[in-house]
Every structure is written in structure tokens, then in C-alpha cells.
Scaffold this motif. Structure first.
Motif, PDB file in Angstrom:
ATOM      1  N   THR A  72      20.906   0.740  27.396  1.00  0.00           N
ATOM      2  CA  THR A  72      20.187   1.995  27.276  1.00  0.00           C
ATOM      3  C   THR A  72      19.182   2.127  28.423  1.00  0.00           C
ATOM      4  O   THR A  72      18.776   1.126  29.035  1.00  0.00           O
ATOM      5  CB  THR A  72      19.408   2.068  25.944  1.00  0.00           C
ATOM      6  OG1 THR A  72      18.413   1.047  25.947  1.00  0.00           O
ATOM      7  CG2 THR A  72      20.330   1.903  24.745  1.00  0.00           C
ATOM      8  N   VAL A  73      18.777   3.358  28.660  1.00  0.00           N
ATOM      9  CA  VAL A  73      17.749   3.614  29.674  1.00  0.00           C
ATOM     10  C   VAL A  73      16.502   2.796  29.342  1.00  0.00           C
ATOM     11  O   VAL A  73      15.887   2.158  30.207  1.00  0.00           O
ATOM     12  CB  VAL A  73      17.424   5.126  29.733  1.00  0.00           C
ATOM     13  CG1 VAL A  73      16.171   5.389  30.547  1.00  0.00           C
ATOM     14  CG2 VAL A  73      18.617   5.907  30.281  1.00  0.00           C
ATOM     15  N   ARG A  74      16.156   2.774  28.070  1.00  0.00           N
ATOM     16  CA  ARG A  74      14.961   2.023  27.652  1.00  0.00           C
ATOM     17  C   ARG A  74      15.094   0.529  27.974  1.00  0.00           C
ATOM     18  O   ARG A  74      14.167  -0.091  28.472  1.00  0.00           O
ATOM     19  CB  ARG A  74      14.717   2.244  26.152  1.00  0.00           C
ATOM     20  CG  ARG A  74      13.520   1.504  25.590  1.00  0.00           C
ATOM     21  CD  ARG A  74      13.228   1.951  24.172  1.00  0.00           C
ATOM     22  NE  ARG A  74      12.641   3.281  24.159  1.00  0.00           N
ATOM     23  CZ  ARG A  74      11.337   3.522  24.309  1.00  0.00           C
ATOM     24  NH1 ARG A  74      10.488   2.531  24.459  1.00  0.00           N
ATOM     25  NH2 ARG A  74      10.884   4.767  24.288  1.00  0.00           N
ATOM     26  N   GLU A  75      16.272  -0.023  27.710  1.00  0.00           N
ATOM     27  CA  GLU A  75      16.474  -1.454  28.005  1.00  0.00           C
ATOM     28  C   GLU A  75      16.364  -1.716  29.509  1.00  0.00           C
ATOM     29  O   GLU A  75      15.809  -2.732  29.932  1.00  0.00           O
ATOM     30  CB  GLU A  75      17.860  -1.902  27.516  1.00  0.00           C
ATOM     31  CG  GLU A  75      17.932  -2.120  26.018  1.00  0.00           C
ATOM     32  CD  GLU A  75      19.381  -2.223  25.516  1.00  0.00           C
ATOM     33  OE1 GLU A  75      19.529  -2.554  24.330  1.00  0.00           O
ATOM     34  OE2 GLU A  75      20.344  -1.961  26.285  1.00  0.00           O
ATOM     35  N   ILE A  76      16.917  -0.820  30.296  1.00  0.00           N
ATOM     36  CA  ILE A  76      16.876  -1.023  31.751  1.00  0.00           C
ATOM     37  C   ILE A  76      15.419  -0.990  32.242  1.00  0.00           C
ATOM     38  O   ILE A  76      14.994  -1.845  33.020  1.00  0.00           O
ATOM     39  CB  ILE A  76      17.743   0.022  32.481  1.00  0.00           C
ATOM     40  CG1 ILE A  76      19.202  -0.120  32.043  1.00  0.00           C
ATOM     41  CG2 ILE A  76      17.623  -0.131  34.000  1.00  0.00           C
ATOM     42  CD1 ILE A  76      20.097   1.038  32.446  1.00  0.00           C
ATOM     43  N   PHE A  77      14.651  -0.023  31.753  1.00  0.00           N
ATOM     44  CA  PHE A  77      13.227   0.033  32.130  1.00  0.00           C
ATOM     45  C   PHE A  77      12.522  -1.258  31.710  1.00  0.00           C
ATOM     46  O   PHE A  77      11.757  -1.846  32.480  1.00  0.00           O
ATOM     47  CB  PHE A  77      12.527   1.227  31.453  1.00  0.00           C
ATOM     48  CG  PHE A  77      12.469   2.467  32.289  1.00  0.00           C
ATOM     49  CD1 PHE A  77      13.522   3.366  32.294  1.00  0.00           C
ATOM     50  CD2 PHE A  77      11.353   2.766  33.077  1.00  0.00           C
ATOM     51  CE1 PHE A  77      13.477   4.536  33.053  1.00  0.00           C
ATOM     52  CE2 PHE A  77      11.298   3.920  33.846  1.00  0.00           C
ATOM     53  CZ  PHE A  77      12.359   4.811  33.830  1.00  0.00           C
ATOM     54  N   PRO A 149      10.899   5.948  27.888  1.00  0.00           N
ATOM     55  CA  PRO A 149       9.818   4.957  27.757  1.00  0.00           C
ATOM     56  C   PRO A 149       8.533   5.364  28.477  1.00  0.00           C
ATOM     57  O   PRO A 149       7.456   4.938  28.077  1.00  0.00           O
ATOM     58  CB  PRO A 149      10.420   3.683  28.390  1.00  0.00           C
ATOM     59  CG  PRO A 149      11.545   4.156  29.240  1.00  0.00           C
ATOM     60  CD  PRO A 149      12.081   5.378  28.588  1.00  0.00           C
ATOM     61  N   LEU A 150       8.658   6.212  29.497  1.00  0.00           N
ATOM     62  CA  LEU A 150       7.449   6.603  30.235  1.00  0.00           C
ATOM     63  C   LEU A 150       6.522   7.453  29.377  1.00  0.00           C
ATOM     64  O   LEU A 150       5.357   7.651  29.714  1.00  0.00           O
ATOM     65  CB  LEU A 150       7.826   7.365  31.520  1.00  0.00           C
ATOM     66  CG  LEU A 150       8.620   6.556  32.547  1.00  0.00           C
ATOM     67  CD1 LEU A 150       9.005   7.429  33.735  1.00  0.00           C
ATOM     68  CD2 LEU A 150       7.812   5.354  33.021  1.00  0.00           C
TER      69      LEU A 150
END
Ligand code: S3P
Length: 194
Positions: A72-77, A149-150
Motif C-alpha cells: 500500500t501507499v501507506r506501507e511504502i511511506f 499518511p501525510l
């Protein structure tokens, strides 16, 4: 007002308050439609509707990244950091833009931060549409969970800060500016197609 994409009317000059910027014609058959704008502006929703309406494929950069990495985008961040995410975002955007099938491309909010991405957007055979809203409006619309997440801490302040930094960048790449406040996604689609 002048931009690299041509002449853009000032938002406040438009009498009808619908399409705020230039209408450089309807979407041509051979060109992509690219949606840019801050989180919460409706790029994914409007992108899906436009793709259906125009019978075109939809490229959504966040979804492309998640499909390609299996994360997920969140995991990558969280695990790799924002620079890694931005590199994946640049790749996704470039791949979508080189598609030979005219498509609808929903470019995630931060895609304009990179000068290289902005150059690609300006050079592309694409109608670039900035879905614009004030941060105060976006904060009411935006979901901070999930792929954003931002926005975990203080979304109003983050969105205000993002608007300050990014509005000139959206303007730089936009052919058309469409205000989304007070409009349904369907009305935004109509404005994009005008
Ligand atoms: C971001 C926007 C998000 C997502 C990530 C970072 C940004 O996409 O790519 O959380 O920096 O504006 P949406 O614009 O689709 O919400």
C-alpha cells in the motif's frame, strides 16, 4: 494570465463560475486527460467517471504503484520513505503518459512536485485539468486514513501548506482549471468536458 500551457483566465474573471480557466476546446480524441490537484479534490472519483464516459482506460498513479509493488501507499511511506514513493510515482506517471491509447490519468496530489514530472506533463499530448478547491473545503472532503499518511497529523495545516507550495505548480501544468467546491462529481465531469 499566462502559463507555459497557454493563456489561463483568472479564476475570478469567469462570470458563470463554472470552468475557471481556459477551455482550450473539448477533449481531443488523440489526447489524454490528466487530472491534477490536492488530496480530496476528487481526482480518483472524477477520473473513474470520465473514463467510463469517454470509454477510456483509467490510470490512477496510486493504484498503479500499489498494483506494481504489492504494497500500500501507506506501507511504502512507512517502510521506504517518501523519496522512494516519489520515484515510484514518477515511473507510474511516465508510463501512463506514454500509453498510445488516449486515457484518463489521475495523477496523485504530489506528482507536480517534481520538475521532471511537470516537464513531462507539459510536453504530453494531454489536456491537463487542475481540480481546484481551497484547503478549507478540501479538509471537509478528505479522508486522512488509508493512502494519505501525510494527513495523519493536523490535516488543515498540512493542506494549507500544500496549497501554498503546490498551487503555482498545478497552475504551471494546467490547461484548464475547474473549481470543485459546491459541485457534484457529475458536474465536475461536465465542466471538464466543456
Ligand atoms: C499525496 C497524495 C495521495 C498519495 C500520497 C501523497 C500527496 O494521493 O499519493 O498520500 O503528496 O499529495 P491523492 O492525491 O490521490 O490523495
Amino acid at each position: 494570465m499566462s502559463s507555459d500551457r497557454g493563456t489561463v483566465s483568472d479564476v475570478d474573471d469567469m462570470a458563470d463560475g463554472l470552468v475557471d480557466g481556459v477551455v482550450d476546446g473539448v477533449v481531443r480524441d488523440d489526447q489524454h486527460v490528466v487530472l491534477v490537484g490536492l488530496m480530496g479534490a476528487g481526482k480518483s472519483t472524477v477520473g473513474r467517471m470520465l473514463a467510463e464516459r469517454l470509454h477510456r482506460p483509467l490510470y490512477d498513479s496510486d493504484q498503479m504503484i500499489e498494483a506494481r509493488t504489492g504494497r500500500t501507499v501507506r506501507e511504502i511511506f512507512a517502510n521506504d520513505g517518501e523519496p522512494v514513493f516519489r520515484a515510484l510515482e514518477a515511473e507510474a506517471l511516465a508510463d501512463a503518459l506514454v500509453s498510445t491509447t488516449p486515457s484518463v490519468i489521475a495523477a496523485a496530489g504530489g506528482a507536480v512536485l517534481s520538475e521532471a514530472n511537470r516537464r513531462l506533463l507539459r510536453a504530453a499530448n494531454a489536456k491537463v485539468v487542475w481540480l481546484r478547491a481551497d484547503p478549507a473545503v478540501l479538509v471537509e472532503r478528505v479522508q486522512s486514513a488509508g493512502h494519505r499518511p501525510l494527513l495523519d497529523d493536523d490535516p488543515p495545516a498540512v493542506l494549507r501548506q500544500m496549497a501554498d507550495t503546490r498551487e503555482p505548480l498545478y497552475r504551471e501544468v494546467a490547461d484548464v482549471i475547474v473549481t470543485v467546491a459546491g459541485r457534484s462529481p457529475h458536474e465536475v465531469v461536465e465542466a471538464v468536458l466543456r
